[in-house]
Scaffold this active site. Structure first.
Site, PDB file in Angstrom:
ATOM      1  N   ASP A   1      75.486  37.948  16.689  1.00 30.54           N
ATOM      2  CA  ASP A   1      76.028  37.369  15.466  1.00 30.54           C
ATOM      3  C   ASP A   1      75.117  37.622  14.273  1.00 30.54           C
ATOM      4  O   ASP A   1      73.886  37.598  14.393  1.00 30.54           O
ATOM      5  CB  ASP A   1      76.201  35.858  15.685  1.00 30.54           C
ATOM      6  CG  ASP A   1      76.765  35.149  14.474  1.00 30.54           C
ATOM      7  OD1 ASP A   1      77.902  35.466  14.087  1.00 30.54           O
ATOM      8  OD2 ASP A   1      76.074  34.279  13.910  1.00 30.54           O
TER       9      ASP A   1
ATOM     10  N   GLU B   1      77.433  42.517  14.990  1.00 29.32           N
ATOM     11  CA  GLU B   1      78.243  42.127  13.833  1.00 29.32           C
ATOM     12  C   GLU B   1      77.370  42.389  12.612  1.00 29.32           C
ATOM     13  O   GLU B   1      76.519  41.577  12.262  1.00 29.32           O
ATOM     14  CB  GLU B   1      78.633  40.650  13.900  1.00 29.32           C
ATOM     15  CG  GLU B   1      79.553  40.257  12.758  1.00 29.32           C
ATOM     16  CD  GLU B   1      79.396  38.818  12.281  1.00 29.32           C
ATOM     17  OE1 GLU B   1      80.277  38.342  11.564  1.00 29.32           O
ATOM     18  OE2 GLU B   1      78.365  38.184  12.596  1.00 29.32           O
TER      19      GLU B   1
END
Length: 727
Positions: A407, A460
């Site tokens: 993330d 990401e």
């Protein structure tokens, strides 16, 4: 052996430290010591009327020498303690201070240099047998603490009862007999400034149900995996040439049990229902939003406090393994969202763990994340990097996770991420790149791929940072794949526009091909696109209800025909009308309505076509696998060729993003002969008008668009039609 006849003496100062819970070296005072032909035993235990030691040769009283301190001579050999309360209740127990250390010299060496690849096997709480006695060993890193104790219901949450042994460079450990699976515990830390804190175990394998905050002893050994077939072929299933279509799921809101208080499904219920659904829909992977323990439901797991503990919200660790095992036996890979970029400020978590900025930076310009009010790991500290890298390997090793989607990588790569001038600290060269975070990500990928071959890591990453998915030895970050955030933003901007205006934004759909092969891309339609007032994917589409559904179907056709692996957030596969709500469940009632069922059927068929057609996946990351045929801004049409290896039938994708039907639409194609209409997003089975090409067309026209042949096709309104060469 010391044969001294003078009993060991506990100074008044040490007595005071024990009574006040400030003793930093309890093993130098408590437990047995050689004395004459036997041993001298010293025990600190509050609130007892009497204490004795019971051995093979009988029982020896331990007189009270001061306050709650008992001491006296006992025979040599093993013993247990026998206590009597003021009410006359008696019980026996083992003395924790008679046991040798549980951390070996090599473990301490590796921990100190930050290179312990199996960190979780030495830190945390482990159910074990030590020196022939069953119990649990505890170990934690707190270098600046004055004293650390294990506390729980078993000792009245009294930090004076079980202070730990300090070993190595700032590690604390103790073996507590008779404790096992399910025991609640915390670490009571006397910090460097004399304050007392209660902390959850950073390497704990279990936690209480939030909002309770204690760690829970969990025995994670001995699971009987049945996924050998999947594990043997996993590397092929996750290669950049494989068809990868990911179903992203928030475990707490996919379905709920409204006949049982509205609770979310358990891991075992997901193993049955979610796995069966994803398999039926043709997805190749499940991606679970973070399951590492987290205190606040509204964070969706992106602010974890227990990186080593699968959240108890859905069940204990072995039941999480049941979900992974079931997915593997169904042929599905399992990816986890992993959050090494920041952690919350909750008092029971990592924040100022020993009274100092241990895991985080001391300077808020480096250590505080302004967007999320969270703390940023100090990646330059070897122990912190070891903690995080080992955690990545932990999930891959202990839970057979097939990959990690990391993330917020962009927030880690840049020191000035979301900061104004003067609010950040430049690197040693005066630049904005976070060298320590870059090194951490590289090392994490090296360790993850090295320890567990066949896995995949996904970044990401929303910037143009170079070589995110290139190998570390080629100067890259070492990820297997990268989310293509630019593609997602551009194409959704285009699709949200009224078709009459799309001609003026034609390049939004084609610009992604300028860089489509610079990384190993995944095309993500994730949870972030359907929350915070952004609306559902369906309602991003313009027009009346029919046009909204047609636009959504066409967008999915475009996405599955486009180079790149696929990711779709739950609910989007049937065109959920509302934006996602983590407090409820998906709108399964809507999923049963005809138009929504049509979208669902389309996604199922797209997954099947993508999986079964090599030209649509084997060269997803190679420019040789894609070639434009033509794009026409005036008509808002696009057409291209997808190619696989030699001998794989080529595919032609044709898109019409206006509500105007286009019969006789002629395009060039790479070979003459019959082309099968493999998929048409306007088919009646999907809720469309049924306009199409009667199963296929024959390319028998003159060369066109730089291709050796051409064919005239019918393009339905707001549609994508996919043709596969049939001969």
């Amino acid at each position: 052996m010391d044969k001294s006849k003078n009993p060991p003496h506990v100074s008044p100062e040490d007595q005071a430290l024990l009574a006040q819970g400030r003793c930093s070296q309890p093993f130098s005072i408590l437990g047995p010591r050689p004395f004459g032909d036997g041993q001298w035993l010293t025990v600190y235990h509050p609130d007892l009327a009497a204490l004795s030691a019971v051995g093979p040769d009988g029982e020896a009283d331990l007189p009270r020498v001061a306050g709650d301190l008992f001491a006296g001579p006992i025979p040599a050999g093993p013993y247990r303690l026998k206590a009597r309360s003021g009410g006359g209740v008696e019980w026996t127990f083992d003395d924790p201070y008679r046991f040798a250390p549980v951390l070996g010299e090599m473990d301490l060496h590796l921990l100190a240099e930050g290179t312990h690849k199996r960190l979780w096997q030495v830190l945390g709480a482990h159910v074990t047998t030590h020196q022939g006695v069953a119990g649990t060993r505890f170990a934690v890193w707190a270098p600046n603490a004055r004293r650390v104790s294990v506390v729980g219901q078993f000792n009245g949450w009294d930090g004076r009862r079980h202070p730990m042994r300090r070993v190595g460079q700032g590690f604390w450990e103790i073996f507590l007999p008779d404790l096992g699976e399910g025991t609640l515990y915390k670490y009571e830390v006397l910090d460097a400034h004399g304050g007392v804190m209660l902390k959850a175990d950073p390497v704990g394998f279990g936690s209480q149900h939030p909002p309770e905050k204690a760690s829970v002893v969990r025995d994670i050994t001995g699971y009987g995996w049945k996924d050998a077939e999947w594990m043997a072929r996993r590397a092929r299933a996750q290669d950049r040439r494989a068809p990868i279509s990911i179903y992203e799921v928030h475990p707490g809101s996919w379905r709920r049990k409204y006949d049982d208080g509205g609770r979310p499904l358990s891991y075992q219920e997901m193993a049955r229902d979610l796995v069966a659904y994803a398999k039926d829909m043709g997805f190749t992977h499940l991606e679970l939003m973070p399951v590492s323990e987290f205190p606040f439901d509204g964070s969706w797991g992106y602010q974890p406090v227990g990186l080593y503990a699968p959240t108890i919200r859905f069940g204990p660790p072995h039941e999480f393994r049941d979900l992974v095992d079931a997915a593997h036996r169904a042929g599905l890979g399992v990816l986890l969202d992993w959050v090494p970029g920041h952690f919350p400020t909750d008092a029971h978590g990592l924040a100022r763990f020993d009274g100092t900025e241990l895991y985080e930076h001391a300077d808020p310009r480096e250590g505080f994340h302004q967007d999320w009010n969270t703390l940023i790991y100090n990646y330059g500290r070897t122990e912190v990097q070891n903690f995080l890298t080992a955690n990545a390997v932990y999930w891959l090793d202990e839970y057979h996770i097939d990959g990690l989607r990391v993330d917020a990588v962009a927030s880690m790569l840049y020191r000035d991420y979301s900061r104004k001038a003067g609010e950040w600290v430049p690197n040693k060269d005066g630049g904005r790149e976070n060298y320590e975070a870059i090194a951490f990500l590289q090392n994490m990928n090296i360790e993850a791929y090295g320890e567990q071959p066949g896995i995949m890591t996904v970044a990401e990453e929303s910037t143009s940072f170079p070589k995110v998915s290139a190998p570390v030895d080629a100067g890259g970050l070492g990820f297997g794949f990268k989310w293509n955030m630019g593609w997602m933003n551009d194409t959704l901007r285009y699709m949200s526009r009224d078709p009459v205006h799309r001609r003026y934004h034609h390049d939004l759909m084609s610009f992604g091909l300028m860089y489509a092969f610079s990384e190993n891309f995944i095309l993500p339609i994730s949870h972030d696109e359907v929350v915070h007032g952004k609306g559902s994917l369906l309602h991003k589409m313009p027009g009346d209800e029919w046009q909204q559904f047609a636009n959504l179907r066409a967008y999915f056709g475009f996405m599955w025909g486009h180079p790149g692996k696929k990711l779709l957030f739950m609910g989007c596969e049937f065109g959920q009308p509302e934006e996602w709500n983590h407090n409820g469940e998906l709108n399964w009632h809507a999923a049963g309505q005809p138009m929504h069922q049509g979208v669902q059927a389309l996604v199922r068929d797209l997954n099947g076509l993508y999986r079964d057609t090599p030209a649509l996946h084997v060269k997803d990351a190679e420019p040789e696998g894609f070639q434009w045929i033509a794009t026409d801004p005036a008509q808002s049409t696009y057409s291209w060729i997808r190619r696989g290896d030699a001998g794989d039938p080529p595919v032609v994708v044709v898109c019409n993003f206006t509500p105007v039907p286009r019969p006789g639409f002629r395009i060039g194609v790479p070979q003459a002969g019959r082309w099968r209409e493999a998929l048409n997003t306007d088919a009646t089975a999907y809720g469309g008008s049924g306009m199409g090409n009667l199963g296929g067309v024959v390319a028998d026209g003159e060369p066109q668009d730089g291709q050796p042949a051409s064919m005239a096709v019918t393009l339905p309104p707001l549609s994508v039609v996919i043709f596969v060469a049939a001969g």
